[in-house]
Design an enzyme around this catalytic site. Structure first.
Site, PDB file in Angstrom:
ATOM      1  N   LYS A  83       0.774  -1.093   0.026  1.00 37.36           N
ATOM      2  CA  LYS A  83      -0.199  -0.096   0.146  1.00 37.36           C
ATOM      3  C   LYS A  83       0.893   1.236   0.090  1.00 37.36           C
ATOM      4  O   LYS A  83       0.250   2.511  -0.562  1.00 37.36           O
ATOM      5  CB  LYS A  83      -1.139   0.039   1.140  1.00 37.36           C
ATOM      6  CG  LYS A  83      -2.059  -1.002   1.063  1.00 37.36           C
ATOM      7  CD  LYS A  83      -3.058  -1.007   0.144  1.00 37.36           C
ATOM      8  CE  LYS A  83      -4.200  -2.006   0.255  1.00 37.36           C
ATOM      9  NZ  LYS A  83      -5.133  -1.602  -0.975  1.00 37.36           N
ATOM     10  N   GLU A 105      -9.673   5.681   2.988  1.00 39.88           N
ATOM     11  CA  GLU A 105     -10.592   4.635   3.361  1.00 39.88           C
ATOM     12  C   GLU A 105      -9.461   3.469   3.757  1.00 39.88           C
ATOM     13  O   GLU A 105      -8.581   3.391   3.457  1.00 39.88           O
ATOM     14  CB  GLU A 105     -11.558   4.154   2.775  1.00 39.88           C
ATOM     15  CG  GLU A 105     -11.142   3.305   1.720  1.00 39.88           C
ATOM     16  CD  GLU A 105     -10.209   3.817   0.632  1.00 39.88           C
ATOM     17  OE1 GLU A 105      -9.315   2.844   0.021  1.00 39.88           O
ATOM     18  OE2 GLU A 105     -10.310   4.703   0.387  1.00 39.88           O
ATOM     19  N   SER A 369       1.763  -9.871  -0.500  1.00 35.87           N
ATOM     20  CA  SER A 369       1.544  -8.371  -0.541  1.00 35.87           C
ATOM     21  C   SER A 369       1.715  -7.780   0.873  1.00 35.87           C
ATOM     22  O   SER A 369       1.741  -6.397   0.935  1.00 35.87           O
ATOM     23  CB  SER A 369       0.036  -8.196  -0.989  1.00 35.87           C
ATOM     24  OG  SER A 369      -0.916  -8.886  -0.194  1.00 35.87           O
TER      25      SER A 369
END
Length: 386
Positions: A83, A105, A369
């Site tokens: 991210k 969010e 991830s």
């Protein structure tokens, strides 16, 4: 109505937001031309995020599963997941647009954590919306965001998960778009967001492709990633989608069964959610269904429109991976490789294990991830039947 991915995508938003989306699209095109900002992005990825992340040969799992398993180690990024790539990129884009505040969010908390970190570094205000259930499941990440100076708003509406966090973030943006940038964390939403997120996350695939060829002398036989909204997966898939010899698989959050699931592409239908035409989970009346996945980052009733297109043209195959399968892969990776994966990529690991039962000697690239410290509370509650 412009659709970028066959019939999927588009701009299905209140009229008041259309000018801000057009402004964002224009700014993004100019941003990509800016040598100064492109260089700054490159430096931040290297010196702040810790890129390039390594390609790791999981030798113990390879021996056990009968295929050569490789991880793209996004779990080693600063803040613990992929991210950070998009957070850095979009916050620099917000600076380019002279925005003074970031709205975001988060589901699993990794996007919120990454956004809060970069906002702290850049000295820019930050409000993070998070469903109350997700905030309870990921309390450690909530504390991290607050420590970094973010205003964390727990959403106590609807399913109290990622869908509702996005709803509230959009409401905030409608009211404050003149001075605020909505930093969407996944490749969902109206145009140009899917394109923006893919642009910043494509670094995963670019690195992995180069690393794999250098190490193995060929492309992988399979590329596998988990798919919730789909940012890590679209990031790694983007580098291989034109290579017809590479099979690409997406692992969705199957939940416990077909009725308690987040596997949108496996069980959903076409519909509009959060500003885009895509596949969504809906009931017989077309209402968005409540979802479930043990992985908070996969607990979402929609998916990025490009994933819907890749399914439609049969370039990528998507499969539901159920909670118990993901937990088993989570444990096996920890025990065999000394790596605790997040529950989200544990779904991709479970899918890699499942396809390995029917073949041998293949090279399988899995996007790891994120790391799993954030999920230990969920894991122990699951094991204790709570």
């Amino acid at each position: 109505m412009r659709h970028e991915y066959g019939i999927f995508g588009g701009i299905y938003v209140p009229e008041t937001l259309v000018p801000s989306l057009f402004e964002l699209e224009r700014a993004f095109k100019e941003f990509k031309k800016s040598k100064r900002y492109k260089e700054k992005f490159k430096i931040y990825l290297k010196e702040y995020a810790g890129r390039p992340t390594p390609l790791y040969h999981a030798k113990n799992l390879s021996k056990k599963w009968g295929n050569e398993i490789y991880f793209k180690r996004e779990d080693l990024c600063h803040t613990g997941a992929h991210k950070i790539n998009n957070a850095i990129g979009q916050i620099l884009l917000a600076r380019f647009m002279h925005k003074k505040r970031i709205i975001a969010e988060t589901g699993a908390g990794q996007h919120g954590f990454a956004t809060s970190a970069v906002c702290a570094k850049e000295g820019i205000g930050c409000t993070i919306y998070m469903g109350k259930i997700d905030a309870e499941r990921q309390r450690e990440n909530v504390l991290k965001m607050k420590l970094l100076g973010a205003d964390v708003v727990e959403v106590d509406k609807g399913s109290k998960t990622l869908k509702d966090a996005i709803n509230e973030a959009i409401r905030d943006w409608i009211t404050n778009f003149e001075n605020s940038h909505y930093l969407l964390g996944s490749c969902v939403g109206p145009k140009p967001y899917p394109e923006i997120v893919k642009y910043f996350q494509s670094i995963i695939g670019k690195e992995a492709r180069t690393q794999f060829i250098k190490r193995c002398g060929s492309l992988p036989d399979y590329v596998i990633a988990c798919v919730g909204g789909g940012s890590n997966s679209i990031g790694i898939f983007s580098a291989f989608v034109k290579d017809k010899e590479v099979k690409i698989l997406g692992a969705e959050g199957g939940g416990t069964d077909r009725d308690k699931t987040s596997a949108t592409l496996s069980f959903g239908k076409k519909g509009v959610l959060h500003g885009a035409l895509t596949y969504i989970l809906q009931d017989e009346k077309g209402q968005v269904r409540e979802t479930h996945s043990i992985a908070p980052g996969l607990d979402y009733p929609g998916v990025g429109p490009e994933h819907s297109f890749l399914k439609q043209v049969k370039r990528v195959k998507y499969f539901p991976v159920f909670d118990d399968e993901a937990i088993s892969a989570f444990e096996e990776c920890a025990e065999e490789e000394g790596i605790i994966p997040a529950l989200e990529p544990s779904h991709a690991l479970a899918l890699a294990r499942k396809i390995s039962k029917n073949m041998n000697g293949k090279r399988i690239l899995v996007c790891l991830s994120g790391r799993g410290e954030k999920d230990l509370n969920i894991y122990w509650r699951y094991k204790n039947g709570k």
